[in-house]
Enzyme design. Structure first.
Site, PDB file in Angstrom:
ATOM      1  N   ASP A 411       0.822  -1.201   0.000  1.00 34.17           N
ATOM      2  CA  ASP A 411       0.000   0.000   0.000  1.00 34.17           C
ATOM      3  C   ASP A 411       0.862   1.259   0.000  1.00 34.17           C
ATOM      4  O   ASP A 411       1.943   1.298   0.583  1.00 34.17           O
ATOM      5  CB  ASP A 411      -0.889  -0.016   1.248  1.00 34.17           C
ATOM      6  CG  ASP A 411      -1.816   1.175   1.337  1.00 34.17           C
ATOM      7  OD1 ASP A 411      -2.666   1.314   0.442  1.00 34.17           O
ATOM      8  OD2 ASP A 411      -1.678   1.956   2.290  1.00 34.17           O
ATOM      9  N   GLU A 464       1.046  -0.519  -5.094  1.00 36.09           N
ATOM     10  CA  GLU A 464       0.084   0.548  -5.338  1.00 36.09           C
ATOM     11  C   GLU A 464       0.914   1.824  -5.470  1.00 36.09           C
ATOM     12  O   GLU A 464       1.213   2.488  -4.479  1.00 36.09           O
ATOM     13  CB  GLU A 464      -0.930   0.679  -4.200  1.00 36.09           C
ATOM     14  CG  GLU A 464      -2.003   1.713  -4.517  1.00 36.09           C
ATOM     15  CD  GLU A 464      -2.601   2.375  -3.286  1.00 36.09           C
ATOM     16  OE1 GLU A 464      -3.659   2.994  -3.432  1.00 36.09           O
ATOM     17  OE2 GLU A 464      -2.009   2.293  -2.200  1.00 36.09           O
TER      18      GLU A 464
END
EC number: 2.4.1.18
Length: 731
Positions: A411, A464
């Protein structure tokens, strides 16, 4: 013979300064005072039990009562040396005596090699030495079982073990620091196998805090915050899957991923129940993988889980770590790969977790311009510190090895890569070269990826990463970050912008649907329609579609078919596979009732099932995903008709023609260039009645003739239903 008389000696009491530190909880080596120590021809046993009324040393069949000296310190001098073994019988007011081995007679449970590797940031199984671990030792009086505890707090003035076992008392179980390592350690006999505990840390700043174990394998159910001693006796049944994984390259294989938030998929289910229900559903829908939003423990159940407080503990909301293993095992035995979201970019400021752990910036960077993430109100890891880097790299390996996880979706990578990420002017400090790149974060990501792929061949790491940072999926040995894949955020934004427009205006934005092919092979991409698109007022995919319900359903079906046909792997957030209409909310689960109330939801769900089946069976849709040889335009420029068409090619020589009509009207007599003449079968028509469409199509196939078109040697005349997708293969 029983002996209870008190024996005295000149070394019965420690030095006053030593005693003061022990009582204050700031002694760095309580083992040097407590336990058994030889003085000449005597052995002195000391025990620190502030709330005890009596302490007796049991040596063989002999009993020696310890004298209460001061502030809970008991001691006795035995008239001999070479003490081999003993027990302590401790009595508290109103309680029966209990007998236990003395925690302060055991040697450290960490070796010099472990401490050296940790200091260098290179211990690949760090979770086996830090944290809480049940152990047994064979002594002269028998086997002593208990739990060893170890925690890194180099700047702490003192650390004590607290828990249910001692009434959360911060005096009875002081820990020792092991040399310059900063690791505090203690073995506690007879500690409950699932007991709750914390570390009471006397910080360098003078503040005393009770901390959860950074390496805890288990936790209390939030909002409670204690750590729980946890061990595993799980027997895996996924040997075939794991053996096959080591031989695979996910980049060149089919990957359609169902993204799931466990707490709201079907609220109330445990890991074991999810092992049945979620597995059955994913198999039925045909997805190859599931991606779980963060399962590491986090304080707020209503969140996605991206503010992690216990990196080594699956959330206890749904069961034990072994229950989570059972979920992964069930998915593997059903042929489903398991990816988890992993959050090494930042962590929350909760006073019982990692932040300012020993009274100083320890896990976080000491410079607030680097150590705090302003957008999220969190701390940023100090990626340049070897011990912190080791904590994170080992954590990645822990999930891959201990839980057989097949992939990590990392993330907020962009926030790690740029020192000025979301910071005002003057709110960041440059690197040693004067640039904005976070060089320590780059090195960490390279190390994590290289190590993960070395230790667990066949796994996938996914970034990401929302910027144009070069080489995210390039191997580390040629300067890349080493990820297997990255999310294609540009594709997602452009595509959703386009399909959200009324078809009347789409021709003016045709470039939004063609631009992605200019860079489609610069990285290995995942095409995400993720949780980020169904929250914070964004609505749902269904809600983005213009028009009435019939048009919305057609639009969503064509969008999903376009996603599956476009180069890259697919990811779809739960609920979107049946066109959920309400935005995600932590207050409820998915709106499964839609499947009972209208045909549109059933049609979309049936479509996703079918495109997954077609996708898995057609290597043209995935085997050359990352190379230009797997794709060519048929016509990228038909903006007047809102039509896109292209070919997909497989490494086995297979081909698939894909044509998309994003206009609100059907196109009859639409000639499409094809690579060969003959019969072409319509393997997918998103407007078919089985999907609750209007049923316009080509009766299952078309005949291509030797009439060149679109620069190709053959062509066929098609009917393109309104807002639809057609996939064609040679019959």
């Amino acid at each position: 013979m029983s002996r209870s008389e008190k024996l005295t000696g000149e070394h019965l009491a420690p030095e006053p300064a030593e005693m003061a530190r022990l009582v204050a909880g700031t002694h760095h080596n309580p083992h040097g005072i407590l336990g058994a120590h030889e003085y000449g021809d005597h052995t002195v046993i000391r025990a620190f039990r502030p709330h005890a009324v009596e302490v007796v040393a049991l040596v063989g069949k002999d009993r020696f009562s310890l004298q209460h000296l001061d502030s809970g310190l008991f001691a006795v001098a035995l008239p001999f040396v070479d003490l081999i073994d003993y027990r302590l019988q401790v009595t508290y007011e109103g309680c029966e005596p209990h007998t236990v081995a003395d925690a302060y007679r055991f040697l450290p449970t960490l070796g010099e090699v472990d401490l050296h590797l940790f200091a260098e940031g290179r211990h690949e199984r760090l979770w086996e030495v830090l944290g809480a671990h049940p152990r047994s030792f064979t002594t002269a009086d028998g086997v002593v079982s208990g739990v060893s505890f170890a925690v890194w707090a180099p700047n702490a003035k003192g650390v004590s073990l607290i828990g249910e076992f001692n009434g959360w008392n911060g005096h009875e179980a002081p820990m020792r620091v092991l040399g310059p390592s900063g690791v505090w350690e203690l073995f506690w006999p007879d500690f409950p196998c699932d007991g709750l505990y914390k570390f009471r840390v006397h910080g360098a700043d003078g503040v005393v805090t009770d901390r959860a174990d950074p390496f805890a394998f288990g936790t209390e159910v939030p909002p409670q915050t204690a750590s729980r001693v946890t061990s595993s006796d799980y027997t895996w049944g996924d040997d075939d899957w794991m053996a096959g994984r080591a031989l695979r390259n996910p980049v060149n294989e089919a990957m359609s991923t169902y993204e799931v938030h466990l707490g709201s998929w079907r609220p109330g289910l445990s890991y074991r129940q999810l092992a049945r229900e979620l597995t059955d559903y994913i198999v039925d829908q045909g997805f190859t993988h599931v991606e779980l939003l963060p399962v590491a423990e986090h304080p707020f159940a209503g969140s996605w889980g991206y503010q992690v407080t216990s990196y080594y503990a699956p959330t206890s909301r749904f069961g034990t770590p072994d229950d989570f293993r059972a979920l992964v095992d069930a998915l593997h035995q059903a042929g489903i790969g398991v990816i988890v979201d992993w959050v090494p970019a930042h962590f929350p400021k909760d006073a019982w977790a990692l932040g300012r752990f020993d009274g100083t910036p320890l896990y976080e960077h000491s410079d607030p311009k680097r150590g705090e993430q302003l957008d999220w109100g969190t701390y940023v890891f100090d990626f340049g510190r070897p011990e912190v880097r080791n904590f994170l790299v080992a954590n990645a390996l822990y999930w891959l090895q201990e839980f057989h996880i097949d992939g990590l979706r990392v993330d907020a990578v962009a926030s790690m890569l740029y020192l000025d990420y979301s910071r005002p002017e003057g709110g960041w400090t440059p690197n040693v070269h004067g640039g904005r790149e976070n060089l320590e974060a780059v090195q960490f990501l390279q190390e994590m990826n290289a190590t993960a792929h070395k230790v667990a061949p066949g796994i996938v790491t996914i970034a990401e990463e929302s910027t144009s940072w070069p080489g995210v999926t390039r191997p580390t040995n040629i300067g890349g970050l080493g990820f297997s894949m990255k999310w294609n955020m540009g594709w997602m934004h452009d595509t959703l912008d386009y399909v959200s427009r009324d078809p009347v205006y789409r021709s003016y934005h045709h470039h939004e649907m063609t631009f992605s092919m200019l860079y489609a092979f610069s990285e290995n991409y995942v095409l995400p329609l993720s949780h980020d698109e169904v929250v914070h007022g964004k609505g749902t995919l269904w809600g983005r579609m213009p028009g009435n319900n019939h048009v919305k359903a057609a639009g969503l079906r064509s969008l999903l078919a376009y996603q599956w046909a476009h180069p890259g792997k697919q990811l779809l957030f739960m609920g979107q596979e049946f066109g959920q209409r309400a935005e995600w909310s932590e207050q409820r689960g998915l709106d499964w009732f839609q499947l009972d109330e209208n045909g549109f939801s059933n049609g979309i769900q049936r479509l996703v099932r079918d495109i997954n089946d077609i996708y898995r069976c057609h290597p043209a849709l995935w085997s050359l995903d990352t190379t230009p040889e797997g794709y060519s335009w048929i016509d990228a420029n038909d903006s007047a008709n809102n039509v896109l068409s292209f070919m997909r090619y497989g490494s086995d020589g297979s081909v698939l023609a894909c044509v998309f009509n994003f206009a609100g009207a059907e196109h009859r007599d639409y000639r499409l260039g094809l690579p060969r003449a003959g019969r072409w079968r319509e393997v997918l028509n998103t407007d078919a009645t089985i999907y609750h469409g209007s049923g316009i199509g080509n009766l299952g196939g078309v005949d291509a003739t030797d009439d060149p078109w679109h620069g190709r040697p053959a062509s066929a005349v098609l009917v393109l239903p309104p807002t639809s997708a057609l996939w064609l293969t040679p019959a």
